[in-house]
Scaffold this motif. Structure first.
Motif, PDB file in Angstrom:
ATOM      1  N   ALA A 188      65.428  33.923  64.640  1.00  0.00           N
ATOM      2  CA  ALA A 188      64.783  33.590  63.373  1.00  0.00           C
ATOM      3  C   ALA A 188      65.381  32.337  62.743  1.00  0.00           C
ATOM      4  N   ILE A 189      66.649  32.035  63.040  1.00  0.00           N
ATOM      5  CA  ILE A 189      67.292  30.850  62.479  1.00  0.00           C
ATOM      6  C   ILE A 189      67.194  29.650  63.416  1.00  0.00           C
ATOM      7  N   LEU A 190      67.366  29.883  64.710  1.00  0.00           N
ATOM      8  CA  LEU A 190      67.450  28.768  65.665  1.00  0.00           C
ATOM      9  C   LEU A 190      66.091  28.331  66.209  1.00  0.00           C
ATOM     10  N   ASN A 191      65.123  29.227  66.277  1.00  0.00           N
ATOM     11  CA  ASN A 191      63.851  28.904  66.935  1.00  0.00           C
ATOM     12  C   ASN A 191      62.749  28.442  65.994  1.00  0.00           C
ATOM     13  N   VAL A 192      62.909  28.626  64.704  1.00  0.00           N
ATOM     14  CA  VAL A 192      61.870  28.222  63.752  1.00  0.00           C
ATOM     15  C   VAL A 192      62.558  27.748  62.479  1.00  0.00           C
ATOM     16  N   GLN A 193      61.950  26.756  61.826  1.00  0.00           N
ATOM     17  CA  GLN A 193      62.593  26.160  60.655  1.00  0.00           C
ATOM     18  C   GLN A 193      62.598  27.109  59.468  1.00  0.00           C
ATOM     19  N   GLN A 198      44.573  46.700  63.354  1.00  0.00           N
ATOM     20  CA  GLN A 198      45.408  46.874  64.540  1.00  0.00           C
ATOM     21  C   GLN A 198      45.362  45.644  65.430  1.00  0.00           C
ATOM     22  N   LEU A 199      44.174  45.055  65.579  1.00  0.00           N
ATOM     23  CA  LEU A 199      44.028  43.856  66.407  1.00  0.00           C
ATOM     24  C   LEU A 199      44.805  42.691  65.811  1.00  0.00           C
ATOM     25  N   LEU A 200      44.724  42.498  64.510  1.00  0.00           N
ATOM     26  CA  LEU A 200      45.470  41.425  63.854  1.00  0.00           C
ATOM     27  C   LEU A 200      46.969  41.636  63.988  1.00  0.00           C
ATOM     28  N   GLN A 201      47.414  42.873  63.826  1.00  0.00           N
ATOM     29  CA  GLN A 201      48.842  43.173  63.933  1.00  0.00           C
ATOM     30  C   GLN A 201      49.370  42.877  65.330  1.00  0.00           C
ATOM     31  N   GLU A 202      48.620  43.263  66.350  1.00  0.00           N
ATOM     32  CA  GLU A 202      49.066  43.033  67.725  1.00  0.00           C
ATOM     33  C   GLU A 202      49.155  41.539  68.045  1.00  0.00           C
ATOM     34  N   GLN A 203      48.150  40.772  67.663  1.00  0.00           N
ATOM     35  CA  GLN A 203      48.156  39.344  67.971  1.00  0.00           C
ATOM     36  C   GLN A 203      49.236  38.603  67.187  1.00  0.00           C
ATOM     37  N   LEU A 204      49.395  38.953  65.920  1.00  0.00           N
ATOM     38  CA  LEU A 204      50.428  38.290  65.114  1.00  0.00           C
ATOM     39  C   LEU A 204      51.823  38.647  65.606  1.00  0.00           C
ATOM     40  N   ASP A 205      52.033  39.894  66.002  1.00  0.00           N
ATOM     41  CA  ASP A 205      53.343  40.311  66.510  1.00  0.00           C
ATOM     42  C   ASP A 205      53.663  39.616  67.832  1.00  0.00           C
ATOM     43  N   ARG A 206      52.647  39.454  68.672  1.00  0.00           N
ATOM     44  CA  ARG A 206      52.875  38.802  69.960  1.00  0.00           C
ATOM     45  C   ARG A 206      53.248  37.334  69.779  1.00  0.00           C
ATOM     46  N   GLN A 207      52.621  36.639  68.847  1.00  0.00           N
ATOM     47  CA  GLN A 207      52.878  35.214  68.676  1.00  0.00           C
ATOM     48  C   GLN A 207      54.159  34.933  67.897  1.00  0.00           C
ATOM     49  N   THR A 208      54.637  35.891  67.116  1.00  0.00           N
ATOM     50  CA  THR A 208      55.894  35.691  66.375  1.00  0.00           C
ATOM     51  C   THR A 208      57.093  36.314  67.076  1.00  0.00           C
ATOM     52  N   ASP A 209      56.892  36.845  68.260  1.00  0.00           N
ATOM     53  CA  ASP A 209      58.004  37.486  68.975  1.00  0.00           C
ATOM     54  C   ASP A 209      59.102  36.481  69.303  1.00  0.00           C
ATOM     55  N   GLY A 210      58.731  35.252  69.633  1.00  0.00           N
ATOM     56  CA  GLY A 210      59.726  34.227  69.943  1.00  0.00           C
ATOM     57  C   GLY A 210      60.516  33.772  68.728  1.00  0.00           C
ATOM     58  N   TRP A 211      60.060  34.097  67.536  1.00  0.00           N
ATOM     59  CA  TRP A 211      60.781  33.740  66.311  1.00  0.00           C
ATOM     60  C   TRP A 211      61.703  34.858  65.842  1.00  0.00           C
ATOM     61  N   GLY A 212      61.782  35.947  66.598  1.00  0.00           N
ATOM     62  CA  GLY A 212      62.603  37.069  66.186  1.00  0.00           C
ATOM     63  C   GLY A 212      61.990  37.890  65.073  1.00  0.00           C
ATOM     64  N   ILE A 213      60.643  37.858  64.969  1.00  0.00           N
ATOM     65  CA  ILE A 213      59.919  38.551  63.909  1.00  0.00           C
ATOM     66  C   ILE A 213      59.179  39.738  64.517  1.00  0.00           C
ATOM     67  N   LYS A 214      59.249  40.880  63.853  1.00  0.00           N
ATOM     68  CA  LYS A 214      58.508  42.068  64.254  1.00  0.00           C
ATOM     69  C   LYS A 214      57.492  42.390  63.163  1.00  0.00           C
ATOM     70  N   VAL A 215      56.213  42.216  63.487  1.00  0.00           N
ATOM     71  CA  VAL A 215      55.141  42.511  62.539  1.00  0.00           C
ATOM     72  C   VAL A 215      54.803  43.999  62.666  1.00  0.00           C
ATOM     73  N   THR A 216      55.001  44.736  61.587  1.00  0.00           N
ATOM     74  CA  THR A 216      54.797  46.187  61.609  1.00  0.00           C
ATOM     75  C   THR A 216      53.428  46.608  61.110  1.00  0.00           C
ATOM     76  N   GLY A 217      52.709  45.722  60.438  1.00  0.00           N
ATOM     77  CA  GLY A 217      51.387  46.114  59.954  1.00  0.00           C
ATOM     78  C   GLY A 217      50.656  44.959  59.299  1.00  0.00           C
ATOM     79  N   VAL A 218      49.325  45.018  59.390  1.00  0.00           N
ATOM     80  CA  VAL A 218      48.440  44.067  58.708  1.00  0.00           C
ATOM     81  C   VAL A 218      47.320  44.866  58.065  1.00  0.00           C
ATOM     82  N   GLU A 219      47.078  44.634  56.789  1.00  0.00           N
ATOM     83  CA  GLU A 219      46.045  45.365  56.063  1.00  0.00           C
ATOM     84  C   GLU A 219      45.091  44.369  55.404  1.00  0.00           C
ATOM     85  N   ILE A 220      43.805  44.480  55.729  1.00  0.00           N
ATOM     86  CA  ILE A 220      42.776  43.696  55.050  1.00  0.00           C
ATOM     87  C   ILE A 220      42.528  44.335  53.686  1.00  0.00           C
TER      88      ILE A 220
END
Length: 257
Positions: A102-107, A142-164
């Motif tokens: 989260a510190i080294l891979n993204v500003q 669920q679809l938004l949560q899965e895609q966002l979690d997959r793309q932020t995995d390299g930043w050390g971020i775990k997306v636990t939920g997305v609510e419209i």
């Protein structure tokens, strides 16, 4: 005199050592981690509790909060797959799973996650029809949560939920949907009424079949109807004479002759 000088010297060194220890101390909370950089190079992640680092800017510590955080995604205007303009906002729940990444891979991991959530909200929901957004919101979350979690995995971020949160429609579309819902309810009401009439006709046919087997049954039913009508004093009572009664009377006259 020498004793006083020695005492001052000892006091000076005690204060100096205390100052160094104080400047080297780093306290990390239980809910966070601290990334340690030495001369700008990553060394380790400091655990919760009291830690000591090198002073004078040699070591740099960057705290990272591990608690679940929220991002209020601003309202996004998009066009659905069936060409309906809508405005949608959402909320994202996430936490830092890897402080080093989260510190080294993204500003700025929070700002980057916010911008990515806005982009995915437009691209993912824009590929679905309006009816899906209104009736299958859990599936889209669920679809938004899965895609966002997959793309932020390299930043050390775990997306636990997305609510419209809200899906705002144009006024004309709201009126059209209200008319559609009203027409659907009228259709259901007519079908229910027709089914009731059909069932009532079936029961009347069964009752008529039973009554037709015995003329006395028809007479009893007639008398029952008369008693129900007679209960209302404001009604004019018309007494129907069964044909069977007239035939019986006519048959008795012929027998007398």
């Amino acid at each position: 005199m020498d004793g006083l000088f020695n005492l001052l010297s000892v006091g000076f060194w005690v204060v100096l050592i205390a100052f160094f220890l104080f400047s080297m101390a780093r306290i990390v909370g239980q809910y966070e981690r601290s990334v340690l950089l030495r001369f700008g190079k990553f060394i380790k992640v400091l655990d919760p509790g009291l830690n000591f680092v090198l002073p004078f800017g040699i070591d740099q510590t960057i705290p990272v909060d591990l608690r679940t955080a929220t991002i209020d995604v601003p309202r996004q205007d998009l066009i659905t797959k069936d060409n309906v303009p809508v405005s949608i906002d959402a909320v994202v729940y996430f936490n830092v799973s890897d402080p080093k990444a989260a510190i080294l891979n993204v500003q700025n991991f929070r700002h980057a996650t916010t911008l990515l959530a806005q982009t995915l909200l437009r691209s993912v929901l824009g590929a679905h029809e309006l009816d899906d957004m209104l009736s299958q919101r859990d599936k889209l979350n669920q679809l938004l949560q899965e895609q966002l979690d997959r793309q932020t995995d390299g930043w050390g971020i775990k997306v636990t939920g997305v609510e419209i949160k809200n899906v705002d429609l144009p006024e004309g579309m709201r009126r059209a949907m209200a008319k559609q819902a009203e027409a659907e309810r009228e259709r259901r009401a007519k079908i229910i009424a027709a089914e009731g009439e059909f069932q009532a006709s079936q029961k009347l046919l069964d009752a008529a079949t039973v009554i037709s087997k015995d003329p006395a049954g028809l007479m009893l039913r007639t008398l029952q109807t008369l008693s129900e009508v007679a209960g209302d004093k404001n009604s004019t009572l018309i007494f129907p004479v069964p044909v069977e009664l007239l035939r019986l009377y006519g048959g008795d006259k012929k027998n007398e002759k």
